[in-house]
Scaffold this motif. Structure first.
Motif, PDB file in Angstrom:
ATOM      1  N   ASN A 207       0.139   5.311 -10.705  1.00 18.63           N
ATOM      2  CA  ASN A 207      -0.764   5.080 -11.825  1.00 18.63           C
ATOM      3  C   ASN A 207      -2.147   5.648 -11.487  1.00 18.63           C
ATOM      4  OD1 ASN A 207      -2.381   4.130 -13.868  1.00 18.63           O
ATOM      5  ND2 ASN A 207      -1.860   1.985 -13.605  1.00 18.63           N
TER       6      ASN A 207
ATOM      7  N   ASN B 173       0.074   7.542  -2.332  1.00 20.48           N
ATOM      8  CA  ASN B 173      -0.046   8.188  -3.645  1.00 20.48           C
ATOM      9  C   ASN B 173       0.433   7.228  -4.721  1.00 20.48           C
ATOM     10  OD1 ASN B 173      -0.955  10.936  -2.937  1.00 20.48           O
ATOM     11  ND2 ASN B 173       0.962  10.957  -1.782  1.00 20.48           N
ATOM     12  N   THR B 174      -0.491   6.793  -5.541  1.00 22.79           N
ATOM     13  CA  THR B 174      -0.156   5.831  -6.597  1.00 22.79           C
ATOM     14  C   THR B 174       0.594   6.500  -7.742  1.00 22.79           C
ATOM     15  OG1 THR B 174      -1.065   4.198  -8.131  1.00 22.79           O
ATOM     16  CG2 THR B 174      -2.408   6.137  -7.730  1.00 22.79           C
TER      17      THR B 174
ATOM     18  N   TYR C 163       0.826  -1.201   0.000  1.00 20.80           N
ATOM     19  CA  TYR C 163       0.000   0.000   0.000  1.00 20.80           C
ATOM     20  C   TYR C 163       0.866   1.259   0.000  1.00 20.80           C
ATOM     21  CZ  TYR C 163      -2.856   3.803   1.757  1.00 20.80           C
ATOM     22  OH  TYR C 163      -3.465   5.023   1.916  1.00 20.80           O
TER      23      TYR C 163
ATOM     24  N   GLN D  23      -5.382   3.622 -11.579  1.00 23.06           N
ATOM     25  CA  GLN D  23      -5.647   2.645 -10.519  1.00 23.06           C
ATOM     26  C   GLN D  23      -5.375   3.309  -9.181  1.00 23.06           C
ATOM     27  OE1 GLN D  23      -3.452  -0.996 -10.934  1.00 23.06           O
ATOM     28  NE2 GLN D  23      -4.278  -1.455 -12.946  1.00 23.06           N
ATOM     29  N   ASN D  24      -6.437   3.744  -8.511  1.00 20.42           N
ATOM     30  CA  ASN D  24      -6.284   4.320  -7.181  1.00 20.42           C
ATOM     31  C   ASN D  24      -7.416   3.821  -6.287  1.00 20.42           C
ATOM     32  OD1 ASN D  24      -8.584   6.073  -7.507  1.00 20.42           O
ATOM     33  ND2 ASN D  24      -7.283   7.422  -8.726  1.00 20.42           N
ATOM     34  N   CYS D  25      -7.295   4.075  -5.009  1.00 21.22           N
ATOM     35  CA  CYS D  25      -8.292   3.576  -4.062  1.00 21.22           C
ATOM     36  C   CYS D  25      -9.689   4.098  -4.381  1.00 21.22           C
ATOM     37  CB  CYS D  25      -7.898   3.954  -2.634  1.00 21.22           C
ATOM     38  SG  CYS D  25      -6.403   3.100  -2.060  1.00 21.22           S
TER      39      CYS D  25
ATOM     40  N   TRP E  17      -3.017   3.177  -3.344  1.00 26.23           N
ATOM     41  CA  TRP E  17      -3.100   1.960  -4.152  1.00 26.23           C
ATOM     42  C   TRP E  17      -2.484   0.812  -3.362  1.00 26.23           C
ATOM     43  CZ3 TRP E  17       0.456  -1.596  -5.906  1.00 26.23           C
ATOM     44  CH2 TRP E  17       0.008  -2.500  -6.893  1.00 26.23           C
ATOM     45  N   CYS E  18      -2.976  -0.410  -3.604  1.00 25.41           N
ATOM     46  CA  CYS E  18      -2.344  -1.612  -3.073  1.00 25.41           C
ATOM     47  C   CYS E  18      -2.574  -2.750  -4.058  1.00 25.41           C
ATOM     48  CB  CYS E  18      -2.868  -1.966  -1.674  1.00 25.41           C
ATOM     49  SG  CYS E  18      -4.478  -2.766  -1.638  1.00 25.41           S
TER      50      CYS E  18
ATOM     51  N   TRP F 112      -6.101  -4.020  -5.394  1.00 27.90           N
ATOM     52  CA  TRP F 112      -6.944  -3.132  -6.220  1.00 27.90           C
ATOM     53  C   TRP F 112      -7.765  -3.942  -7.226  1.00 27.90           C
ATOM     54  CZ3 TRP F 112      -7.607  -1.988 -11.373  1.00 27.90           C
ATOM     55  CH2 TRP F 112      -8.346  -0.835 -11.655  1.00 27.90           C
TER      56      TRP F 112
END
Length: 103
Positions: free
Chosen positions: A60, A57-58, A54, A63-65, A95-96, A99
């Motif tokens: 990408n 701040n992603t 996790y 693809q985020n929470c 993000w993790c 996802w």
């Protein structure tokens, strides 16, 4: 009546009350987290967060929470509850590896 009958009746009543209390207590915990702004923010150094890589701040933005199916309250634009980390709030920009695209 025998003493055993009375004790068994008390035991069964207490057991039934306990079975009712468990789901009711769970509702309180989940609604507190779902309310947004309540609960602890997930720390990136938390062992569960590290296990799923996790980040707050992603890299990408696709693809985020906030656009993950496991993010329980998409109306929360900064921090919100996640099914993977119960009782914790995750960053909407996080993000993790769990996802899943919101359908």
């Amino acid at each position: 009546m025998k003493e055993q009958d009375v004790s068994r009746r008390k035991f069964l009543k207490a057991g039934a009350a306990g079975l009712v209390a468990v789901p009711v207590a769970g509702l309180g915990w989940t609604t507190t987290a779902a309310a947004g702004g309540h609960g602890d923010r997930l720390d990136e150094s938390d062992p569960a967060a590290q296990a799923l890589q996790y980040v707050h701040n992603t890299a990408n933005p696709a693809q985020n929470c906030a656009n993950c199916l496991l993010y329980n309250d998409p109306s929360q634009t900064e921090w919100g509850p996640c099914a993977v980390f119960p009782g914790k709030l995750v960053s909407a920009n996080g993000w993790c590896t769990a996802w899943v695209a919101r359908g």
